[in-house]
Design a protein around this motif. Structure first.
Motif, PDB file in Angstrom:
ATOM      1  N   ALA A  12       7.824  -9.532  -4.900  1.00  0.00           N
ATOM      2  CA  ALA A  12       8.762  -8.533  -5.348  1.00  0.00           C
ATOM      3  C   ALA A  12       7.848  -7.268  -5.034  1.00  0.00           C
ATOM      4  CB  ALA A  12       9.568  -8.738  -6.594  1.00  0.00           C
ATOM      5  N   ARG A  13       8.182  -6.090  -4.616  1.00  0.00           N
ATOM      6  CA  ARG A  13       7.369  -5.013  -4.638  1.00  0.00           C
ATOM      7  C   ARG A  13       8.140  -3.809  -4.402  1.00  0.00           C
ATOM      8  NH1 ARG A  13       2.844  -6.150  -0.540  1.00  0.00           N
ATOM      9  NH2 ARG A  13       2.855  -8.387  -1.599  1.00  0.00           N
ATOM     10  N   SER A  14       7.637  -2.595  -4.869  1.00  0.00           N
ATOM     11  CA  SER A  14       8.146  -1.211  -4.583  1.00  0.00           C
ATOM     12  C   SER A  14       7.794  -0.756  -3.094  1.00  0.00           C
ATOM     13  CB  SER A  14       7.609  -0.328  -5.397  1.00  0.00           C
ATOM     14  OG  SER A  14       7.852  -0.430  -6.722  1.00  0.00           O
ATOM     15  N   ALA A  15       8.484   0.099  -2.489  1.00  0.00           N
ATOM     16  CA  ALA A  15       8.247   0.431  -1.225  1.00  0.00           C
ATOM     17  C   ALA A  15       6.912   1.010  -1.129  1.00  0.00           C
ATOM     18  CB  ALA A  15       9.370   1.560  -0.866  1.00  0.00           C
ATOM     19  N   SER A  16       6.046   0.606  -0.094  1.00  0.00           N
ATOM     20  CA  SER A  16       4.802   1.234   0.272  1.00  0.00           C
ATOM     21  C   SER A  16       4.838   2.515   0.996  1.00  0.00           C
ATOM     22  CB  SER A  16       3.822   0.005   0.934  1.00  0.00           C
ATOM     23  OG  SER A  16       4.322   0.008   2.602  1.00  0.00           O
ATOM     24  N   LEU A  17       3.724   3.300   0.962  1.00  0.00           N
ATOM     25  CA  LEU A  17       3.801   4.622   1.925  1.00  0.00           C
ATOM     26  C   LEU A  17       3.752   4.234   3.355  1.00  0.00           C
ATOM     27  CD1 LEU A  17       3.522   7.459   1.821  1.00  0.00           C
ATOM     28  CD2 LEU A  17       0.967   7.194   2.006  1.00  0.00           C
ATOM     29  N   GLU A  18       3.348   2.802   3.527  1.00  0.00           N
ATOM     30  CA  GLU A  18       3.601   2.847   4.929  1.00  0.00           C
ATOM     31  C   GLU A  18       5.162   2.519   5.509  1.00  0.00           C
ATOM     32  OE1 GLU A  18       2.140  -0.760   8.279  1.00  0.00           O
ATOM     33  OE2 GLU A  18       1.402  -0.839   6.360  1.00  0.00           O
ATOM     34  N   GLU A  19       5.757   1.697   4.401  1.00  0.00           N
ATOM     35  CA  GLU A  19       7.155   1.505   4.855  1.00  0.00           C
ATOM     36  C   GLU A  19       7.995   2.941   5.000  1.00  0.00           C
ATOM     37  OE1 GLU A  19       7.840  -2.874   2.795  1.00  0.00           O
ATOM     38  OE2 GLU A  19       7.565  -1.006   1.536  1.00  0.00           O
ATOM     39  N   ALA A  20       7.541   3.846   3.887  1.00  0.00           N
ATOM     40  CA  ALA A  20       8.265   5.088   3.984  1.00  0.00           C
ATOM     41  C   ALA A  20       7.921   6.025   5.329  1.00  0.00           C
ATOM     42  CB  ALA A  20       7.783   5.964   2.699  1.00  0.00           C
ATOM     43  N   PHE A  21       6.545   5.872   5.570  1.00  0.00           N
ATOM     44  CA  PHE A  21       6.422   6.297   6.822  1.00  0.00           C
ATOM     45  C   PHE A  21       7.004   6.015   8.033  1.00  0.00           C
ATOM     46  CE2 PHE A  21       3.454   6.788  10.418  1.00  0.00           C
ATOM     47  CZ  PHE A  21       3.234   8.210  10.628  1.00  0.00           C
ATOM     48  N   LEU A  22       7.303   4.799   8.242  1.00  0.00           N
ATOM     49  CA  LEU A  22       7.840   4.066   9.184  1.00  0.00           C
ATOM     50  C   LEU A  22       9.243   4.528   9.323  1.00  0.00           C
ATOM     51  CD1 LEU A  22       5.844   0.820   9.541  1.00  0.00           C
ATOM     52  CD2 LEU A  22       5.681   2.688  10.945  1.00  0.00           C
ATOM     53  N   ASP A  23       9.932   4.279   8.025  1.00  0.00           N
ATOM     54  CA  ASP A  23      11.409   4.634   7.892  1.00  0.00           C
ATOM     55  C   ASP A  23      11.426   6.028   8.568  1.00  0.00           C
ATOM     56  OD1 ASP A  23      11.947   2.189   7.111  1.00  0.00           O
ATOM     57  OD2 ASP A  23      12.091   2.893   5.050  1.00  0.00           O
ATOM     58  N   GLU A  66      11.811   7.385  -2.724  1.00  0.00           N
ATOM     59  CA  GLU A  66      12.988   7.661  -1.907  1.00  0.00           C
ATOM     60  C   GLU A  66      13.531   6.321  -1.385  1.00  0.00           C
ATOM     61  OE1 GLU A  66      12.213  10.967   0.425  1.00  0.00           O
ATOM     62  OE2 GLU A  66      11.513  12.130  -1.044  1.00  0.00           O
ATOM     63  N   ARG A  67      12.866   5.361  -0.956  1.00  0.00           N
ATOM     64  CA  ARG A  67      12.867   4.118  -0.142  1.00  0.00           C
ATOM     65  C   ARG A  67      13.135   2.902  -0.973  1.00  0.00           C
ATOM     66  NH1 ARG A  67      11.561   8.753   2.353  1.00  0.00           N
ATOM     67  NH2 ARG A  67      12.638   8.699   4.405  1.00  0.00           N
ATOM     68  N   PRO A  68      13.856   2.024  -0.560  1.00  0.00           N
ATOM     69  CA  PRO A  68      14.187   1.000  -1.596  1.00  0.00           C
ATOM     70  C   PRO A  68      12.978   0.139  -1.675  1.00  0.00           C
ATOM     71  CG  PRO A  68      15.335   0.524   0.798  1.00  0.00           C
ATOM     72  CD  PRO A  68      14.597   1.747   0.612  1.00  0.00           C
ATOM     73  N   GLU A 116      -3.011   3.541   3.632  1.00  0.00           N
ATOM     74  CA  GLU A 116      -3.530   3.265   2.557  1.00  0.00           C
ATOM     75  C   GLU A 116      -4.709   4.017   1.933  1.00  0.00           C
ATOM     76  OE1 GLU A 116      -6.228  -0.501   0.513  1.00  0.00           O
ATOM     77  OE2 GLU A 116      -6.075  -0.214   2.708  1.00  0.00           O
ATOM     78  N   GLU A 117      -5.266   4.838   2.807  1.00  0.00           N
ATOM     79  CA  GLU A 117      -6.190   5.841   2.364  1.00  0.00           C
ATOM     80  C   GLU A 117      -5.397   6.925   1.597  1.00  0.00           C
ATOM     81  OE1 GLU A 117      -9.702   6.475   4.721  1.00  0.00           O
ATOM     82  OE2 GLU A 117      -8.706   8.208   5.514  1.00  0.00           O
ATOM     83  N   ALA A 118      -4.454   7.367   2.193  1.00  0.00           N
ATOM     84  CA  ALA A 118      -3.692   8.528   1.829  1.00  0.00           C
ATOM     85  C   ALA A 118      -2.888   8.136   0.345  1.00  0.00           C
ATOM     86  CB  ALA A 118      -2.627   9.102   2.751  1.00  0.00           C
ATOM     87  N   GLU A 119      -2.457   6.831   0.375  1.00  0.00           N
ATOM     88  CA  GLU A 119      -1.793   6.517  -0.863  1.00  0.00           C
ATOM     89  C   GLU A 119      -2.964   6.400  -2.020  1.00  0.00           C
ATOM     90  OE1 GLU A 119       1.837   3.362  -1.733  1.00  0.00           O
ATOM     91  OE2 GLU A 119       0.305   2.817  -0.291  1.00  0.00           O
ATOM     92  N   SER A 120      -4.142   5.974  -1.728  1.00  0.00           N
ATOM     93  CA  SER A 120      -5.234   5.834  -2.648  1.00  0.00           C
ATOM     94  C   SER A 120      -5.862   7.297  -3.068  1.00  0.00           C
ATOM     95  CB  SER A 120      -6.384   5.130  -2.102  1.00  0.00           C
ATOM     96  OG  SER A 120      -7.361   4.850  -2.723  1.00  0.00           O
ATOM     97  N   LEU A 121      -6.018   8.055  -2.195  1.00  0.00           N
ATOM     98  CA  LEU A 121      -6.742   9.265  -2.465  1.00  0.00           C
ATOM     99  C   LEU A 121      -5.920  10.510  -2.917  1.00  0.00           C
ATOM    100  CD1 LEU A 121      -9.517   9.439   0.336  1.00  0.00           C
ATOM    101  CD2 LEU A 121      -9.706   8.951  -2.115  1.00  0.00           C
ATOM    102  N   ALA A 122      -4.873  10.599  -2.121  1.00  0.00           N
ATOM    103  CA  ALA A 122      -4.192  11.886  -2.216  1.00  0.00           C
ATOM    104  C   ALA A 122      -3.040  12.160  -3.586  1.00  0.00           C
ATOM    105  CB  ALA A 122      -3.023  12.113  -0.978  1.00  0.00           C
ATOM    106  N   ASP A 123      -3.375  13.535  -3.925  1.00  0.00           N
ATOM    107  CA  ASP A 123      -2.589  13.861  -5.157  1.00  0.00           C
ATOM    108  C   ASP A 123      -1.099  14.184  -4.692  1.00  0.00           C
ATOM    109  OD1 ASP A 123      -4.543  14.030  -7.373  1.00  0.00           O
ATOM    110  OD2 ASP A 123      -5.523  15.495  -6.057  1.00  0.00           O
ATOM    111  N   ARG A 124      -1.130  14.749  -3.651  1.00  0.00           N
ATOM    112  CA  ARG A 124       0.147  14.981  -2.839  1.00  0.00           C
ATOM    113  C   ARG A 124      -0.075  15.040  -1.500  1.00  0.00           C
ATOM    114  NH1 ARG A 124       2.281  20.034  -2.739  1.00  0.00           N
ATOM    115  NH2 ARG A 124       0.111  20.937  -3.281  1.00  0.00           N
ATOM    116  N   LEU A 125       1.365  14.750  -0.515  1.00  0.00           N
ATOM    117  CA  LEU A 125       0.819  14.705   0.766  1.00  0.00           C
ATOM    118  C   LEU A 125       2.265  15.149   1.699  1.00  0.00           C
ATOM    119  CD1 LEU A 125       2.914  11.961   1.792  1.00  0.00           C
ATOM    120  CD2 LEU A 125       1.255  10.607   0.645  1.00  0.00           C
ATOM    121  N   ALA A 126       1.973  15.263   2.972  1.00  0.00           N
ATOM    122  CA  ALA A 126       3.073  15.812   3.490  1.00  0.00           C
ATOM    123  C   ALA A 126       3.175  14.924   4.731  1.00  0.00           C
ATOM    124  CB  ALA A 126       3.061  17.335   3.974  1.00  0.00           C
TER     125      ALA A 126
END
Length: 307
Positions: free
Chosen positions: A285-296, A224-226, A195-205
């Motif tokens: 209903a919601r778009s994929a979160s960064l957490e979901e993308a990270f875990l995938d 990229e995630r559903p 959540e911190e990265a999603e809130s703060l980061a302009d870009r991430l790796a």
């Protein structure tokens, strides 16, 4: 964007440890001036090794690194006064007070701002007379951040900056980081709080086993995630009545739909529910979160490696 606009550059960066373990296997990325860039990854992904090379604590075993146009290891004298570093653990003398610790650190910092000002930035001014050993874990993290800010850094490295902070302290730190960015500071951040990265980061790796497996803005990475739609059907309505085009997965009454066309799929579902006079309980209903993308990504990379 031209090369000179980047203040952090890593090209084909490699690092090996004793025994041949390769912590970094040729990663490349760049951070623009005034940008907040987050490095994410599971334990052992290579985040700390990357940050140590950028801070000039050691030389890479391969590749090239530049911070503010200089090699941070070989030209440390040119880089060190212009950067701030917040480590995971400061290791300060426990019997010194907060103010004494800040003054000691300021004495080793070029062009240090007033220590009172640094402590006020992180909300520790009223604790200046307290010994370090009496601080809570969260207060120690605030002290670590205050010392990293003493030199008014152009580039700020934050290694897990909000570990041990409560929710309010975490939000306060986020506000401070954004204010620093508005003042022109470039920030490279490692964090386990997605959540911190999603809130703060302009870009991430996102890193895994010494490699960058995906990079971009948080929106680009999550796109990229559903997306998902979840709800429960009434007892008398079997899942088989749902439109086949929605490709719904059922577990009892609970239904989940994964889709790359959230608006269209949700519209089709709601139209079906209205026409069928069916109430969808607990609709979410919601778009994929960064957490979901990270875990995938973590699961996919682990399966690819055959672990």
């Amino acid at each position: 964007m031209t090369t000179h606009e980047y203040v952090i550059e890593a090209e084909a960066l490699r690092r090996r440890y004793a025994g041949g373990f390769e912590a970094l296997a040729g990663i490349s990325f760049a951070v623009a001036r005034g940008e907040i860039f987050a490095l994410l990854g599971t334990n052992g992904a290579g985040k700390t090794s990357t940050v140590e090379l950028l801070e000039g604590l050691t030389a890479p075993d391969g590749g090239r690194v530049r911070v503010l146009g200089h090699d941070p290891y070989r030209e440390r004298a040119a880089v060190r006064p212009r950067i701030g570093v917040m480590l995971q653990e400061g290791g300060f003398p426990s019997d010194l007070t907060v103010a004494e610790t800040a003054r000691m650190w300021a004495g080793c910092t070029t062009g240090a701002r007033p220590t009172r000002q640094a402590l006020e930035l992180v909300g520790l001014a009223e604790r200046s007379g307290v010994r370090v050993k009496q601080l809570s874990g969260g207060e120690r993290r605030r002290l670590d951040l205050a010392l990293a800010l003493l030199g008014r850094p152009e580039v700020l490295f934050l290694d897990e900056p909000t570990t041990g902070l409560d929710a309010e302290g975490r939000r306060d730190t986020w506000r401070l980081v954004r204010a620093l960015q508005e003042g022109g500071t470039t920030v490279l951040l490692t964090t386990h709080y997605l959540e911190e990265a999603e809130s703060l980061a302009d870009r991430l790796a996102i890193m895994h086993r010494g490699r960058i497996v995906t990079a971009g803005t948080p929106a680009e990475v999550t796109a990229e995630r559903p997306a998902r739609i979840r709800f429960a059907l009434p007892e008398e309505v079997p899942p088989g009545r749902l439109p086949l085009s929605l490709k719904a997965a059922a577990e009892g009454r609970r239904i989940e739909i994964r889709t790359h066309r959230l608006q269209e799929s949700l519209g089709e579902l709601l139209l079906w529910a209205r026409e069928s006079d069916v109430r969808l309980e607990g609709l979410d209903a919601r778009s994929a979160s960064l957490e979901e993308a990270f875990l995938d990504i973590a699961i996919a990379q682990t399966e690819t490696a055959g672990v």
